[in-house]
Design a protein around this motif. Structure first.
Motif, PDB file in Angstrom:
ATOM      1  N   ALA A 293       0.824  -1.210   0.000  1.00  0.00           N
ATOM      2  CA  ALA A 293       0.000   0.000   0.000  1.00  0.00           C
ATOM      3  C   ALA A 293       0.858   1.259   0.000  1.00  0.00           C
ATOM      4  O   ALA A 293       0.562   2.227  -0.713  1.00  0.00           O
ATOM      5  CB  ALA A 293      -0.932  -0.008   1.209  1.00  0.00           C
ATOM      6  N   VAL A 294       1.914   1.252   0.778  1.00  0.00           N
ATOM      7  CA  VAL A 294       2.811   2.416   0.825  1.00  0.00           C
ATOM      8  C   VAL A 294       3.432   2.655  -0.554  1.00  0.00           C
ATOM      9  O   VAL A 294       3.508   3.798  -1.032  1.00  0.00           O
ATOM     10  CB  VAL A 294       3.907   2.204   1.894  1.00  0.00           C
ATOM     11  CG1 VAL A 294       4.989   3.276   1.775  1.00  0.00           C
ATOM     12  CG2 VAL A 294       3.287   2.234   3.289  1.00  0.00           C
ATOM     13  N   ILE A 295       3.870   1.578  -1.215  1.00  0.00           N
ATOM     14  CA  ILE A 295       4.450   1.714  -2.556  1.00  0.00           C
ATOM     15  C   ILE A 295       3.408   2.250  -3.531  1.00  0.00           C
ATOM     16  O   ILE A 295       3.695   3.134  -4.353  1.00  0.00           O
ATOM     17  CB  ILE A 295       5.007   0.363  -3.036  1.00  0.00           C
ATOM     18  CG1 ILE A 295       6.188  -0.063  -2.164  1.00  0.00           C
ATOM     19  CG2 ILE A 295       5.435   0.446  -4.499  1.00  0.00           C
ATOM     20  CD1 ILE A 295       6.668  -1.474  -2.450  1.00  0.00           C
ATOM     21  N   GLY A 296       2.194   1.730  -3.453  1.00  0.00           N
ATOM     22  CA  GLY A 296       1.142   2.183  -4.349  1.00  0.00           C
ATOM     23  C   GLY A 296       0.834   3.661  -4.188  1.00  0.00           C
ATOM     24  O   GLY A 296       0.665   4.397  -5.170  1.00  0.00           O
ATOM     25  N   ILE A 297       0.751   4.122  -2.943  1.00  0.00           N
ATOM     26  CA  ILE A 297       0.471   5.541  -2.688  1.00  0.00           C
ATOM     27  C   ILE A 297       1.649   6.402  -3.130  1.00  0.00           C
ATOM     28  O   ILE A 297       1.472   7.457  -3.759  1.00  0.00           O
ATOM     29  CB  ILE A 297       0.162   5.752  -1.193  1.00  0.00           C
ATOM     30  CG1 ILE A 297      -1.142   5.025  -0.819  1.00  0.00           C
ATOM     31  CG2 ILE A 297       0.060   7.236  -0.860  1.00  0.00           C
ATOM     32  CD1 ILE A 297      -1.420   5.006   0.664  1.00  0.00           C
ATOM     33  N   ALA A 298       2.871   5.977  -2.823  1.00  0.00           N
ATOM     34  CA  ALA A 298       4.067   6.760  -3.156  1.00  0.00           C
ATOM     35  C   ALA A 298       4.257   6.912  -4.658  1.00  0.00           C
ATOM     36  O   ALA A 298       4.831   7.906  -5.119  1.00  0.00           O
ATOM     37  CB  ALA A 298       5.303   6.112  -2.531  1.00  0.00           C
ATOM     38  N   THR A 299       3.780   5.931  -5.430  1.00  0.00           N
ATOM     39  CA  THR A 299       3.944   5.990  -6.887  1.00  0.00           C
ATOM     40  C   THR A 299       2.714   6.536  -7.596  1.00  0.00           C
ATOM     41  O   THR A 299       2.615   6.435  -8.824  1.00  0.00           O
ATOM     42  CB  THR A 299       4.260   4.590  -7.437  1.00  0.00           C
ATOM     43  OG1 THR A 299       3.187   3.690  -7.092  1.00  0.00           O
ATOM     44  CG2 THR A 299       5.560   4.066  -6.877  1.00  0.00           C
ATOM     45  N   GLY A 300       1.796   7.112  -6.852  1.00  0.00           N
ATOM     46  CA  GLY A 300       0.607   7.667  -7.470  1.00  0.00           C
ATOM     47  C   GLY A 300      -0.330   6.624  -8.033  1.00  0.00           C
ATOM     48  O   GLY A 300      -1.078   6.894  -8.976  1.00  0.00           O
ATOM     49  N   GLY A 301      -0.295   5.423  -7.473  1.00  0.00           N
ATOM     50  CA  GLY A 301      -1.206   4.364  -7.903  1.00  0.00           C
ATOM     51  C   GLY A 301      -0.722   3.541  -9.080  1.00  0.00           C
ATOM     52  O   GLY A 301      -1.467   2.702  -9.590  1.00  0.00           O
ATOM     53  N   GLN A 302       0.533   3.721  -9.503  1.00  0.00           N
ATOM     54  CA  GLN A 302       1.010   2.993 -10.682  1.00  0.00           C
ATOM     55  C   GLN A 302       1.169   1.502 -10.446  1.00  0.00           C
ATOM     56  O   GLN A 302       1.120   0.711 -11.405  1.00  0.00           O
ATOM     57  CB  GLN A 302       2.362   3.564 -11.133  1.00  0.00           C
ATOM     58  CG  GLN A 302       2.293   4.977 -11.691  1.00  0.00           C
ATOM     59  CD  GLN A 302       3.635   5.422 -12.246  1.00  0.00           C
ATOM     60  OE1 GLN A 302       4.112   4.899 -13.249  1.00  0.00           O
ATOM     61  NE2 GLN A 302       4.255   6.376 -11.594  1.00  0.00           N
ATOM     62  N   THR A 303       1.374   1.095  -9.207  1.00  0.00           N
ATOM     63  CA  THR A 303       1.685  -0.320  -8.953  1.00  0.00           C
ATOM     64  C   THR A 303       0.471  -1.138  -8.530  1.00  0.00           C
ATOM     65  O   THR A 303       0.622  -2.331  -8.251  1.00  0.00           O
ATOM     66  CB  THR A 303       2.764  -0.437  -7.858  1.00  0.00           C
ATOM     67  OG1 THR A 303       2.306   0.199  -6.659  1.00  0.00           O
ATOM     68  CG2 THR A 303       4.050   0.233  -8.302  1.00  0.00           C
TER      69      THR A 303
END
Length: 452
Positions: A293-303
């Motif tokens: 979730a942290v990665i998803g938020i940090a990348t603007g939802g790209q992952t």
């Protein structure tokens, strides 16, 4: 003149019934099973898309909700997998390989296939996708197809181990064919990845299952290309060899790194964390879900999700480019999602990561069409992970109708798989040996060498 006993109505009925029963056992059971596999593939594809769309709708405008939703769903799904659906974890392809090639163990196939596994694969896989994890549906569809065909054994009066394995092989190939709408890739997948041979007695069953599964997929979903028709020239200059080789080596190294991350978890995950994983599957799944979730938020939802949309936009050159770091963060999200132990596959995320690397290569070699370089890297990364070059290049070729790219795609697949094989064994075989080749107490350990 009395009627000959052979032609009396009762005798004719017995003869007809006998022939019908024989036809049902020889053909009908397999046809019905293949139709069910095709239906399951189409439904699972629709449900997977719906699950991701629901998740994206939940977090639209309030991405912080992912910090609650993703850990909650991933933690709950991991706990349920361990508690009730053990054997449904991962893509499902290692389970098929273990069933086809493992030393005889009367408990292995019932543990890894059947109605319980089918329910877990569908339900918990969709639960993970509903949480936005980087999981694909194609590998699970292979496992679902094998489980459906395994259940069809109930219609036979006597079932041997050979027949069970034949049904598993046919269901697996039909599942892949239905998932991607790529019948030729389904045949190659069964030969190259699952059996590594082509037996005369099983090829008819295999092809028939793929045909019927494909017909159902065609009837329900239409004659579609998985990613769409790309626009790329049929003829490339000799200088095109350079980007092909660079792309192949890059994707081969990235695929090998992914395989090592999965196969050697004990080397990079602290021992205390591994012990915690075994004791508390709920917290383990929730913790990894939080990182995703942290990665998803940090990348603007790209992952979020499998990455299909990102790969398609890059492949079709729609102008919606992803960030330069997309393949790296998608790679990390994929590793974290897979080691949760949830049901979920690698095909779509691998193709998406490869497409991200294709964007890199297209920026280095701007004189060539982006679509061609993206397709090449998709093949390269998938071939590096699976180390099944023929299946990888045929899958992508059928998904994009890329007949003009046959030679570059094939060359990339072969080079990438060899580069990856230098560092790591084929992923699915290695996972099968690690997790599912355990023998009953007292049996002689005779696991095959996973480096082929």
């Amino acid at each position: 003149m009395p009627m000959h006993p052979r032609y009396r109505p009762a005798a004719l009925w017995r003869l007809t019934r006998k022939e019908l029963r024989k036809s049902w056992l020889n053909f009908g059971v397999l046809w019905v099973g293949a139709v069910l596999v095709g239906l399951a593939a189409v439904l699972f594809a629709n449900w997977a898309n719906d699950a991701l769309n629901i998740f994206l709708g939940w977090i639209e405008g309030r991405p912080w909700l992912a910090l609650i939703i993703t850990p909650a769903l991933s933690g709950g799904a991991v706990w349920m997998t361990r508690r009730w659906f053990n054997g449904s974890e991962g893509s499902g392809i290692p389970q098929v390989i273990a069933a086809l090639h493992g030393k005889r163990d009367d408990t292995r196939i019932p543990r890894l296939f059947g109605l319980r596994i089918l329910i877990g694969k569908l339900g918990l896989g969709l639960m993970g996708m509903l949480g936005g994890l980087t999981l694909g549906r194609e590998g699970p569809t292979v496992h679902i197809g094998a489980s459906i065909m395994y259940e069809m054994r109930r219609f036979y009066p006597r079932v041997s181990l050979r027949m069970e394995r034949m049904l598993l092989l046919a269901g697996s190939a039909a599942g892949l064919s239905g998932a991607f709408n790529t019948p030729l890739a389904g045949i190659l997948f069964a030969i190259e990845e699952l059996t590594r041979s082509f037996e005369v007695r099983t090829n008819g069953v295999l092809i028939t299952s793929i045909v019927f599964s494909g017909l159902v997929s065609l009837a329900l979903a239409g004659n579609y290309l998985y990613f769409g028709q790309i626009t790329a020239p049929d003829i490339f200059p000799i200088a095109f060899i350079l980007p092909v080789v660079i792309a192949a080596v890059l994707c081969g190294l990235a695929g090998a790194a992914f395989n090592l991350a999965l196969l050697r978890q004990a080397r990079w995950i602290p021992r205390g964390v591994l012990a915690w994983r075994d004791r508390s599957p709920l917290l383990w799944g929730a913790g990894l879900g939080l990182l995703v979730a942290v990665i998803g938020i940090a990348t603007g939802g790209q992952t979020w999700g499998s990455g299909y949309d990102q790969a398609r936009h890059l492949l079709m050159n729609h102008g919606e480019q992803v960030s330069w770091y997309y393949p790296l963060v998608k790679w990390l999200s994929m590793v974290l999602s897979y080691i949760t132990g949830l049901p979920g596959g690698l095909f779509s995320p691998s193709l998406s990561i490869g497409a991200g690397f294709g964007q890199w290569v297209s920026q280095w070699f701007g004189q060539y069409p982006q679509s061609a370089l993206v397709a090449i890297c998709m093949v390269g990364y998938l071939a590096a992970v699976t180390q099944s070059p023929l299946t990888s290049f045929v899958i992508v070729m059928e998904m994009i109708n890329g007949g003009g790219l046959v030679i570059p795609l094939m060359a990339t697949a072969l080079i990438s798989s060899r580069v990856a094989n230098f560092f790591t064994p084929p992923l699915y075989e290695a996972l099968a040996v690690q997790k599912y080749y355990a023998l009953p107490p007292g049996a002689a350990p005779d696991a095959p060498d996973v480096r082929r």
